[in-house]
Scaffold this active site. Structure first.
Site, PDB file in Angstrom:
ATOM      1  N   GLY A 183       0.463  -0.564   0.002  1.00 46.47           N
ATOM      2  CA  GLY A 183       0.401  -0.060  -0.128  1.00 46.47           C
ATOM      3  C   GLY A 183       1.045   1.452   0.215  1.00 46.47           C
ATOM      4  CB  CYS A 195      10.131  -3.551   3.702  1.00 47.57           C
ATOM      5  SG  CYS A 195       8.640  -3.135   2.172  1.00 47.57           S
ATOM      6  CD  GLU A 197      12.759 -10.530   5.133  1.00 47.40           C
ATOM      7  OE1 GLU A 197      12.022 -10.451   4.853  1.00 47.40           O
ATOM      8  OE2 GLU A 197      13.734  -9.408   6.355  1.00 47.40           O
ATOM      9  CG  HIS A 222      12.885  -7.689   2.371  1.00 52.76           C
ATOM     10  ND1 HIS A 222      11.393  -7.361   3.521  1.00 52.76           N
ATOM     11  CD2 HIS A 222      12.041  -6.233   1.655  1.00 52.76           C
ATOM     12  CE1 HIS A 222      10.445  -6.849   2.663  1.00 52.76           C
ATOM     13  NE2 HIS A 222      10.927  -6.485   1.609  1.00 52.76           N
TER      14      HIS A 222
END
Length: 391
Positions: A242, A268, A364, A362
């Site tokens: 979004g 993010c 991760e 990111h």
């Protein structure tokens, strides 16, 4: 309603029916159905990762987006039961050039096509994904429709133009957890973190748990009083879909977190909301960054990292700029070496100590790379300082 009901191919051994892809500017591609037969709409975006399609498809950040794989051959490792980043596939549609006919991996339980079919994900294969990607790079991300039920481009284009834009879309509440849950620390619990789920990937709390963090994942609609009741040592905001300018509730929550001086880490979407909470603007990129090969420089160390991205919006600003806020001194900590987009922010207190930070990418990254793992350790250092070294 973005997606119409779809049906799986009755027999995957037969030739798939023709499928049509139409962009909102009228550009048309024809191929074959891949996955479920039906019709779907969303924002057309491309991902440059050569691997990790299972993680991509199950990433809630791709909600309402039709993903184009730039790698020509997709599906060769099939689909397993271990690598999902959430409980379902979130993409609105999937576009590939040459799907693998046979899965070849010891962990595979079924083919990619079978998983797409079982979850009702409409896709298309056999089109020139390179030409489609070049078109989006030149014209920008745009709405798209895929149909394996109609061959009339004009009719499909009308429905494409009737679908909502990503501008102003508040989607975090559509992908967040309905109930809180806990990911316990591996071994002794050293810290407790409240992770606000804006579309969180499963590997994120796992990376924190591996470092002795007890993670309480909570819905995006949590109140500040409910958050404080969990007695966190730090607060984390996840990735998600979004327009960040529309996420007024989470931004207000984050401002209260910062006002109370709680250590904060965001990635993010959580990075974009951190920017807006501090007073930075955000804007929509022409075609975004999506893939696992984006070069970023950490300006605090001058180290260059290869990173995993998935974002269509970005924080305004340039390297070297600082901003005085009600919470401390903010500065830009990371930049993308491809286009100078802001990739990280940090907030320091009056003593110059780091108290909150975020990155656009990111760390991760379950599908790799893992150059940015150190950011979880940086979060621990911030919490240690805030606690006076009691942990």
């Amino acid at each position: 309603m973005l997606e119409t009901p779809s049906r799986a191919l009755a027999d995957p051994t037969i030739d798939p029916p023709p499928a049509l892809l139409v962009l909102e500017d009228g550009t048309t591609f024809r191929g074959q159905a891949f996955g479920a037969v039906g019709e779907t709409f969303g924002e057309a975006v491309f991902s440059t990762g050569m691997s990790g399609y299972q993680e991509t498809l199950t990433d809630p950040s791709y909600h309402r987006q039709v993903v184009i794989a730039t790698a020509p051959h997709i599906g060769n490792t099939g689909w397993n039961d271990e690598d999902d980043e959430s409980g379902r596939i979130w993409v609105a549609g999937y576009v590939v050039r040459d799907p693998a006919r046979v899965s070849s991996n010891w962990r595979a339980r079924r083919s990619l096509a079978e998983e797409l079919q079982s979850q009702g994900i409409v896709g298309v294969s056999g089109i020139d994904t390179r030409a489609l990607t070049r078109h989006l790079r030149e014209r920008g991300a745009m709405r798209v429709g895929i149909s394996s039920e109609t061959t009339t481009a004009e009719d499909l284009l009308e429905r494409v133009k009737a679908t909502p834009s990503m501008h102003g879309a508040h989607l975090a509440d559509e992908v967040t957890a309905t109930e809180p849950y806990r990911v316990p620390a591996v071994g002794e619990a050293k810290f407790r973190v409240v992770a606000v789920d804006l579309g969180i990937k499963a590997m994120t709390p796992q990376r924190m748990a591996e470092r002795g963090i007890d993670v309480h994942v909570v819905p995006s609609t949590i109140s500040y009083d409910e958050l404080l009741a969990l007695q966190p040592d730090g607060v984390f905001f996840s990735n998600g879909p979004g327009d960040p300018s529309a996420a007024t509730g989470p931004i207000a929550l984050l401002r209260r977190v910062l006002a109370d001086g709680l250590p904060y880490f965001g990635i993010c979407f959580g990075h974009q909301l951190f920017g807006r909470a501090l007073g930075y603007g955000t804007f929509k990129l022409g075609y975004g960054h999506r893939g696992i090969n984006q070069p970023v420089m950490d300006l605090t160390t001058r180290r260059v990292e290869i990173t995993a991205h998935n974002h269509g919006f970005a924080v305004e600003g340039k390297a070297g700029e600082t901003l005085t806020t009600a919470y401390g001194q903010a500065s830009i900590s990371h930049v993308c070496l491809n286009d100078d987009v802001v990739e990280g922010l940090q907030l320091a207190n009056a003593d110059g100590e780091l108290i909150a930070f975020s990155v656009q990418y990111h760390p991760e990254a379950a599908a790799g790379p893992h150059d940015a793992d150190y950011l979880f350790d940086r979060f621990i250092e911030v919490m240690e300082r805030a606690s006076g070294g009691d942990h």
